[in-house]
Design a protein around this motif. Sequence first.
Motif, PDB file in Angstrom:
ATOM      1  N   GLY A 109       0.825  -1.211   0.000  1.00  0.00           N
ATOM      2  CA  GLY A 109       0.000   0.000   0.000  1.00  0.00           C
ATOM      3  C   GLY A 109       0.855   1.254   0.000  1.00  0.00           C
ATOM      4  O   GLY A 109       2.074   1.190   0.024  1.00  0.00           O
ATOM      5  N   ARG A 110       0.189   2.393  -0.027  1.00  0.00           N
ATOM      6  CA  ARG A 110       0.914   3.652  -0.058  1.00  0.00           C
ATOM      7  C   ARG A 110       1.300   4.043   1.356  1.00  0.00           C
ATOM      8  O   ARG A 110       0.447   4.147   2.232  1.00  0.00           O
ATOM      9  N   ARG A 111       2.571   4.233   1.572  1.00  0.00           N
ATOM     10  CA  ARG A 111       3.058   4.621   2.905  1.00  0.00           C
ATOM     11  C   ARG A 111       3.671   6.002   2.846  1.00  0.00           C
ATOM     12  O   ARG A 111       4.086   6.465   1.789  1.00  0.00           O
ATOM     13  N   GLN A 112       3.783   6.601   4.034  1.00  0.00           N
ATOM     14  CA  GLN A 112       4.389   7.935   4.109  1.00  0.00           C
ATOM     15  C   GLN A 112       5.814   7.833   4.652  1.00  0.00           C
ATOM     16  O   GLN A 112       6.033   7.340   5.773  1.00  0.00           O
ATOM     17  N   TYR A 113       6.758   8.293   3.846  1.00  0.00           N
ATOM     18  CA  TYR A 113       8.169   8.292   4.237  1.00  0.00           C
ATOM     19  C   TYR A 113       8.688   9.725   4.292  1.00  0.00           C
ATOM     20  O   TYR A 113       8.280  10.559   3.483  1.00  0.00           O
ATOM     21  N   ALA A 118       8.156   3.956  -6.645  1.00  0.00           N
ATOM     22  CA  ALA A 118       7.360   2.788  -6.233  1.00  0.00           C
ATOM     23  C   ALA A 118       6.002   3.250  -5.701  1.00  0.00           C
ATOM     24  O   ALA A 118       5.333   2.531  -4.954  1.00  0.00           O
ATOM     25  N   ASP A 119       5.627   4.487  -6.043  1.00  0.00           N
ATOM     26  CA  ASP A 119       4.315   5.046  -5.716  1.00  0.00           C
ATOM     27  C   ASP A 119       4.086   5.288  -4.219  1.00  0.00           C
ATOM     28  O   ASP A 119       2.970   5.226  -3.732  1.00  0.00           O
ATOM     29  N   GLN A 120       5.174   5.546  -3.497  1.00  0.00           N
ATOM     30  CA  GLN A 120       5.048   5.865  -2.078  1.00  0.00           C
ATOM     31  C   GLN A 120       5.069   7.387  -1.910  1.00  0.00           C
ATOM     32  O   GLN A 120       5.567   8.106  -2.780  1.00  0.00           O
ATOM     33  N   ASP A 132       5.227   6.931   8.544  1.00  0.00           N
ATOM     34  CA  ASP A 132       5.419   5.507   8.854  1.00  0.00           C
ATOM     35  C   ASP A 132       6.886   5.186   9.082  1.00  0.00           C
ATOM     36  O   ASP A 132       7.232   4.311   9.871  1.00  0.00           O
ATOM     37  N   CYS A 133       7.744   5.915   8.380  1.00  0.00           N
ATOM     38  CA  CYS A 133       9.174   5.614   8.462  1.00  0.00           C
ATOM     39  C   CYS A 133       9.971   6.868   8.113  1.00  0.00           C
ATOM     40  O   CYS A 133       9.611   7.593   7.179  1.00  0.00           O
ATOM     41  N   VAL A 134      11.026   7.136   8.891  1.00  0.00           N
ATOM     42  CA  VAL A 134      11.887   8.290   8.601  1.00  0.00           C
ATOM     43  C   VAL A 134      13.318   7.791   8.393  1.00  0.00           C
ATOM     44  O   VAL A 134      13.837   7.018   9.197  1.00  0.00           O
ATOM     45  N   ILE A 135      13.925   8.240   7.304  1.00  0.00           N
ATOM     46  CA  ILE A 135      15.297   7.847   6.994  1.00  0.00           C
ATOM     47  C   ILE A 135      16.211   9.042   7.256  1.00  0.00           C
ATOM     48  O   ILE A 135      16.010  10.117   6.672  1.00  0.00           O
ATOM     49  N   LYS A 185       9.458   4.016  13.086  1.00  0.00           N
ATOM     50  CA  LYS A 185      10.600   3.371  12.449  1.00  0.00           C
ATOM     51  C   LYS A 185      11.597   4.423  11.951  1.00  0.00           C
ATOM     52  O   LYS A 185      11.269   5.226  11.082  1.00  0.00           O
ATOM     53  N   VAL A 186      12.791   4.394  12.538  1.00  0.00           N
ATOM     54  CA  VAL A 186      13.837   5.338  12.139  1.00  0.00           C
ATOM     55  C   VAL A 186      15.033   4.553  11.601  1.00  0.00           C
ATOM     56  O   VAL A 186      15.588   3.694  12.279  1.00  0.00           O
ATOM     57  N   ILE A 187      15.401   4.876  10.364  1.00  0.00           N
ATOM     58  CA  ILE A 187      16.542   4.235   9.727  1.00  0.00           C
ATOM     59  C   ILE A 187      17.625   5.310   9.595  1.00  0.00           C
ATOM     60  O   ILE A 187      17.337   6.414   9.126  1.00  0.00           O
ATOM     61  N   ALA A 188      18.838   5.007  10.031  1.00  0.00           N
ATOM     62  CA  ALA A 188      19.873   6.047  10.010  1.00  0.00           C
ATOM     63  C   ALA A 188      21.138   5.556   9.336  1.00  0.00           C
ATOM     64  O   ALA A 188      21.546   4.404   9.490  1.00  0.00           O
TER      65      ALA A 188
END
Length: 141
Positions: free
Chosen positions: A2-6, A25-27, A69-72, A96-99
């Motif tokens: 599905g469509r997620r917010q990044y 990828a349509d996000q 939903d997720c922060v990079i 969810k935090v990706i660093a």
Amino acid sequence: MGRRQYAVIGLGRFGTSVAHRLYTADQEVLGIDINEERVENAELSITHAVIADTTEEETLKSIGIRNFDCVIVAIGNDMQSSILTTLLLKELGVKKVIAKALNKNHGQVLTKVGADWVIYPERDMGERVANQLLSPNMLNY
Ligand code: ATP
């Protein structure tokens, strides 16, 4: 999927590449950078881009960062900003935090302040290339 917010913080080569791939990828992708020129360059290849200093708690709140939903965190060279940003994101309740880490020490601190996943781009890419070289269909390369 599905469509997620990044949200991608830091629009250097790494951050821009992650952001653009998610976008294709349509996000939904928000790019954030302190540097105006980097934000302008990214504007065409992602959903939205804003100029902001993510080491300021109030700024992160006004962006509504906890709703993503997720922060990079793709800040690398400025370790202090990378660590402080990661800490604030977790304190504000981002799930969810990706660093991105520059080295092992940096990565250890990112884990300590709550990063859910730490990436070492050069090391990880080096491993990938070696694995490709070792794979059976690359033997004649
Ligand atoms: P790359 O290796 O991905 O090309 P880089 O070498 O351009 O990265 P980095 O220091 O890793 O540079 O930073 C990536 C981006 O993070 C830069 O565009 C920089 O402006 C941005 N940045 C640094 N500090 C902050 C901050 N406090 N808030 C928002 N963006 C920041």
